[in-house]
Motif scaffolding. Sequence first.
Motif, PDB file in Angstrom:
ATOM      1  N   GLY A 159       7.374   8.018 -16.507  1.00  0.00           N
ATOM      2  CA  GLY A 159       7.871   9.112 -17.322  1.00  0.00           C
ATOM      3  C   GLY A 159       7.130   9.164 -18.644  1.00  0.00           C
ATOM      4  O   GLY A 159       6.207   8.379 -18.890  1.00  0.00           O
ATOM      5  N   TYR A 160       7.536  10.106 -19.493  1.00  0.00           N
ATOM      6  CA  TYR A 160       6.947  10.255 -20.828  1.00  0.00           C
ATOM      7  C   TYR A 160       8.013   9.956 -21.881  1.00  0.00           C
ATOM      8  O   TYR A 160       9.145  10.439 -21.783  1.00  0.00           O
ATOM      9  CB  TYR A 160       6.453  11.686 -21.053  1.00  0.00           C
ATOM     10  N   PHE A 161       7.641   9.200 -22.897  1.00  0.00           N
ATOM     11  CA  PHE A 161       8.542   8.995 -24.022  1.00  0.00           C
ATOM     12  C   PHE A 161       8.671  10.294 -24.811  1.00  0.00           C
ATOM     13  O   PHE A 161       7.723  11.065 -24.932  1.00  0.00           O
ATOM     14  CB  PHE A 161       8.030   7.884 -24.935  1.00  0.00           C
ATOM     15  N   ALA A 162       9.859  10.502 -25.345  1.00  0.00           N
ATOM     16  CA  ALA A 162      10.116  11.723 -26.121  1.00  0.00           C
ATOM     17  C   ALA A 162      11.359  11.513 -26.962  1.00  0.00           C
ATOM     18  O   ALA A 162      12.154  10.596 -26.716  1.00  0.00           O
ATOM     19  CB  ALA A 162      10.317  12.922 -25.193  1.00  0.00           C
ATOM     20  N   PHE A 163      11.522  12.363 -27.969  1.00  0.00           N
ATOM     21  CA  PHE A 163      12.758  12.376 -28.742  1.00  0.00           C
ATOM     22  C   PHE A 163      13.679  13.448 -28.153  1.00  0.00           C
ATOM     23  O   PHE A 163      13.302  14.617 -28.054  1.00  0.00           O
ATOM     24  CB  PHE A 163      12.481  12.654 -30.220  1.00  0.00           C
ATOM     25  N   VAL A 164      14.866  13.012 -27.766  1.00  0.00           N
ATOM     26  CA  VAL A 164      15.865  13.926 -27.208  1.00  0.00           C
ATOM     27  C   VAL A 164      16.755  14.421 -28.335  1.00  0.00           C
ATOM     28  O   VAL A 164      17.112  13.668 -29.254  1.00  0.00           O
ATOM     29  CB  VAL A 164      16.699  13.219 -26.116  1.00  0.00           C
ATOM     30  N   TYR A 184       3.245   9.631 -24.977  1.00  0.00           N
ATOM     31  CA  TYR A 184       2.802   8.392 -24.340  1.00  0.00           C
ATOM     32  C   TYR A 184       3.559   8.198 -23.026  1.00  0.00           C
ATOM     33  O   TYR A 184       4.756   8.441 -22.941  1.00  0.00           O
ATOM     34  CB  TYR A 184       3.034   7.199 -25.266  1.00  0.00           C
ATOM     35  N   MET A 185       2.836   7.750 -22.039  1.00  0.00           N
ATOM     36  CA  MET A 185       3.370   7.614 -20.696  1.00  0.00           C
ATOM     37  C   MET A 185       3.851   6.184 -20.435  1.00  0.00           C
ATOM     38  O   MET A 185       3.262   5.217 -20.916  1.00  0.00           O
ATOM     39  CB  MET A 185       2.265   7.966 -19.690  1.00  0.00           C
ATOM     40  N   GLN A 186       4.919   6.060 -19.696  1.00  0.00           N
ATOM     41  CA  GLN A 186       5.382   4.755 -19.235  1.00  0.00           C
ATOM     42  C   GLN A 186       5.343   4.699 -17.714  1.00  0.00           C
ATOM     43  O   GLN A 186       5.833   5.608 -17.044  1.00  0.00           O
ATOM     44  CB  GLN A 186       6.808   4.450 -19.700  1.00  0.00           C
ATOM     45  N   ILE A 187       4.750   3.645 -17.183  1.00  0.00           N
ATOM     46  CA  ILE A 187       4.795   3.369 -15.750  1.00  0.00           C
ATOM     47  C   ILE A 187       5.505   2.040 -15.588  1.00  0.00           C
ATOM     48  O   ILE A 187       5.034   1.014 -16.083  1.00  0.00           O
ATOM     49  CB  ILE A 187       3.383   3.317 -15.134  1.00  0.00           C
ATOM     50  N   GLU A 188       6.653   2.045 -14.927  1.00  0.00           N
ATOM     51  CA  GLU A 188       7.439   0.834 -14.738  1.00  0.00           C
ATOM     52  C   GLU A 188       7.053   0.155 -13.427  1.00  0.00           C
ATOM     53  O   GLU A 188       6.822   0.825 -12.416  1.00  0.00           O
ATOM     54  CB  GLU A 188       8.925   1.152 -14.747  1.00  0.00           C
ATOM     55  N   GLU A 210       0.848  -1.184   0.000  1.00  0.00           N
ATOM     56  CA  GLU A 210       0.000   0.000   0.000  1.00  0.00           C
ATOM     57  C   GLU A 210       0.888   1.240   0.000  1.00  0.00           C
ATOM     58  O   GLU A 210       1.877   1.293   0.723  1.00  0.00           O
ATOM     59  CB  GLU A 210      -0.925   0.010   1.221  1.00  0.00           C
ATOM     60  N   ALA A 211       0.540   2.200  -0.824  1.00  0.00           N
ATOM     61  CA  ALA A 211       1.345   3.420  -0.907  1.00  0.00           C
ATOM     62  C   ALA A 211       0.499   4.559  -1.444  1.00  0.00           C
ATOM     63  O   ALA A 211      -0.522   4.334  -2.104  1.00  0.00           O
ATOM     64  CB  ALA A 211       2.558   3.199  -1.814  1.00  0.00           C
ATOM     65  N   GLU A 212       0.921   5.771  -1.165  1.00  0.00           N
ATOM     66  CA  GLU A 212       0.283   6.965  -1.726  1.00  0.00           C
ATOM     67  C   GLU A 212       1.075   7.366  -2.972  1.00  0.00           C
ATOM     68  O   GLU A 212       2.038   8.108  -2.905  1.00  0.00           O
ATOM     69  CB  GLU A 212       0.256   8.093  -0.697  1.00  0.00           C
ATOM     70  N   TYR A 213       0.636   6.827  -4.101  1.00  0.00           N
ATOM     71  CA  TYR A 213       1.373   7.048  -5.338  1.00  0.00           C
ATOM     72  C   TYR A 213       1.151   8.459  -5.886  1.00  0.00           C
ATOM     73  O   TYR A 213       0.061   9.018  -5.767  1.00  0.00           O
ATOM     74  CB  TYR A 213       0.946   6.023  -6.392  1.00  0.00           C
ATOM     75  N   ASP A 214       2.201   8.975  -6.492  1.00  0.00           N
ATOM     76  CA  ASP A 214       2.122  10.259  -7.166  1.00  0.00           C
ATOM     77  C   ASP A 214       2.233   9.991  -8.668  1.00  0.00           C
ATOM     78  O   ASP A 214       3.229  10.300  -9.305  1.00  0.00           O
ATOM     79  CB  ASP A 214       3.236  11.190  -6.691  1.00  0.00           C
ATOM     80  N   LEU A 215       1.191   9.371  -9.206  1.00  0.00           N
ATOM     81  CA  LEU A 215       1.149   9.023 -10.620  1.00  0.00           C
ATOM     82  C   LEU A 215       0.071   9.849 -11.316  1.00  0.00           C
ATOM     83  O   LEU A 215      -0.900  10.263 -10.678  1.00  0.00           O
ATOM     84  CB  LEU A 215       0.828   7.537 -10.793  1.00  0.00           C
ATOM     85  N   PRO A 216       0.200  10.071 -12.619  1.00  0.00           N
ATOM     86  CA  PRO A 216      -0.828  10.835 -13.344  1.00  0.00           C
ATOM     87  C   PRO A 216      -2.162  10.097 -13.463  1.00  0.00           C
ATOM     88  O   PRO A 216      -3.150  10.690 -13.885  1.00  0.00           O
ATOM     89  CB  PRO A 216      -0.192  11.058 -14.721  1.00  0.00           C
ATOM     90  N   TYR A 261      10.599   9.938 -13.118  1.00  0.00           N
ATOM     91  CA  TYR A 261       9.855  10.451 -11.971  1.00  0.00           C
ATOM     92  C   TYR A 261       9.581   9.300 -10.998  1.00  0.00           C
ATOM     93  O   TYR A 261       9.201   8.202 -11.428  1.00  0.00           O
ATOM     94  CB  TYR A 261       8.529  11.064 -12.421  1.00  0.00           C
ATOM     95  N   PRO A 262       9.764   9.513  -9.697  1.00  0.00           N
ATOM     96  CA  PRO A 262       9.475   8.445  -8.734  1.00  0.00           C
ATOM     97  C   PRO A 262       7.973   8.229  -8.600  1.00  0.00           C
ATOM     98  O   PRO A 262       7.189   9.161  -8.768  1.00  0.00           O
ATOM     99  CB  PRO A 262      10.079   8.984  -7.431  1.00  0.00           C
ATOM    100  N   ALA A 263       7.580   6.993  -8.308  1.00  0.00           N
ATOM    101  CA  ALA A 263       6.154   6.679  -8.138  1.00  0.00           C
ATOM    102  C   ALA A 263       5.604   7.281  -6.860  1.00  0.00           C
ATOM    103  O   ALA A 263       4.414   7.579  -6.761  1.00  0.00           O
ATOM    104  CB  ALA A 263       5.945   5.169  -8.133  1.00  0.00           C
ATOM    105  N   VAL A 264       6.474   7.461  -5.872  1.00  0.00           N
ATOM    106  CA  VAL A 264       6.129   8.123  -4.613  1.00  0.00           C
ATOM    107  C   VAL A 264       7.165   9.223  -4.411  1.00  0.00           C
ATOM    108  O   VAL A 264       8.355   8.933  -4.320  1.00  0.00           O
ATOM    109  CB  VAL A 264       6.156   7.144  -3.420  1.00  0.00           C
ATOM    110  N   VAL A 265       6.733  10.455  -4.364  1.00  0.00           N
ATOM    111  CA  VAL A 265       7.689  11.566  -4.269  1.00  0.00           C
ATOM    112  C   VAL A 265       8.474  11.472  -2.955  1.00  0.00           C
ATOM    113  O   VAL A 265       7.872  11.362  -1.884  1.00  0.00           O
ATOM    114  CB  VAL A 265       6.980  12.924  -4.366  1.00  0.00           C
TER     115      VAL A 265
END
Length: 327
Positions: free
Chosen positions: A125-130, A239-243, A105-111, A280-284
Amino acid sequence: MKYLTLATGLLATTATVAVADTPVLTVYTYDSFVSDWGPGPAVEKAFEETCGCDLQLVGAGDGAALLGRLKLEGARTEADVVLGLDTNLTAAALDTGLFAEHSVEAEYDLPIDWADSTFVPYDWGYFAFVQNADLDGPADFKALADSDLKIVIQDPRSSTPGLGLLMWVKTAYGDEAPAIWAGLADNIVTVTKGWSEAYGLFLEGEADMVLSYTTSPAYHLIAEEDDSKTAATFSEGHYMQIEVAGKIAGSDQPELADQFLSFMVSDAFQSIIPTTNWMYPAVVPAAGLPEGFETLIQPEKSLILPSAEAQPVRDAALAEWLGALSK
């Protein structure tokens, strides 16, 4: 001398017994996680200080390759935990029947809201072209296809960023996706097996842009004090990635596996993520995000499919991608 030999033998025997009594937790993950510059070394040190165990992090290629290895090994796998899948793969992972439910159980900081009883998120995080910051980059995929810019991407069959790109194009363009890939085909310098190889080619000047994440420039800014890299903002959204990580049902260390999953959402683990995995961390963490993250681009539109919907879309997108690049 014989007393010295006896004493030495007793010490060696005691040490051997101590090592044998130390439980081992085996975690399959992706190669960059276990690299010297990745989160692995710090995570291993921090967890071993609390668990009284030997944490063995095993690199198994890039993210999507983890699932392939797991399917190949089946119930014979030596893994206790698999760390590095994402929501594009979790439905297929669940179908293997190899994963057990968790009680984290956790208080996630996810979109998005998170309510998965099998997989525990640890970053996103979000995929992007660097690209280099001085490049006049494209504003969308169509502009990229119409340009002479050279890009490096990853193979979606072995790499989660590569798969994420397929999902990004398919989610944004639907039935137009094959036409987008047809247009992008001559922009692609090469398709690498994993993220590390692709990013290395970009840094060596082999391409103008590389498929990565909106957070990747933070590495250059914070670790290298170099502000010459940025991520291109695409008008279609990103597009978002959640690992995630999950426990293997047949693990012979189920309590340690549970302990590790709980440790993943603790401050000790989450504070490591931003400046080692550069996501980005799942829990800040209590200390917040490192200085420099506030400079990153923020997509105006977030794209993501629920894991159950991602699997059929993934199969269709892969077929379209293979078809376009084989012509």
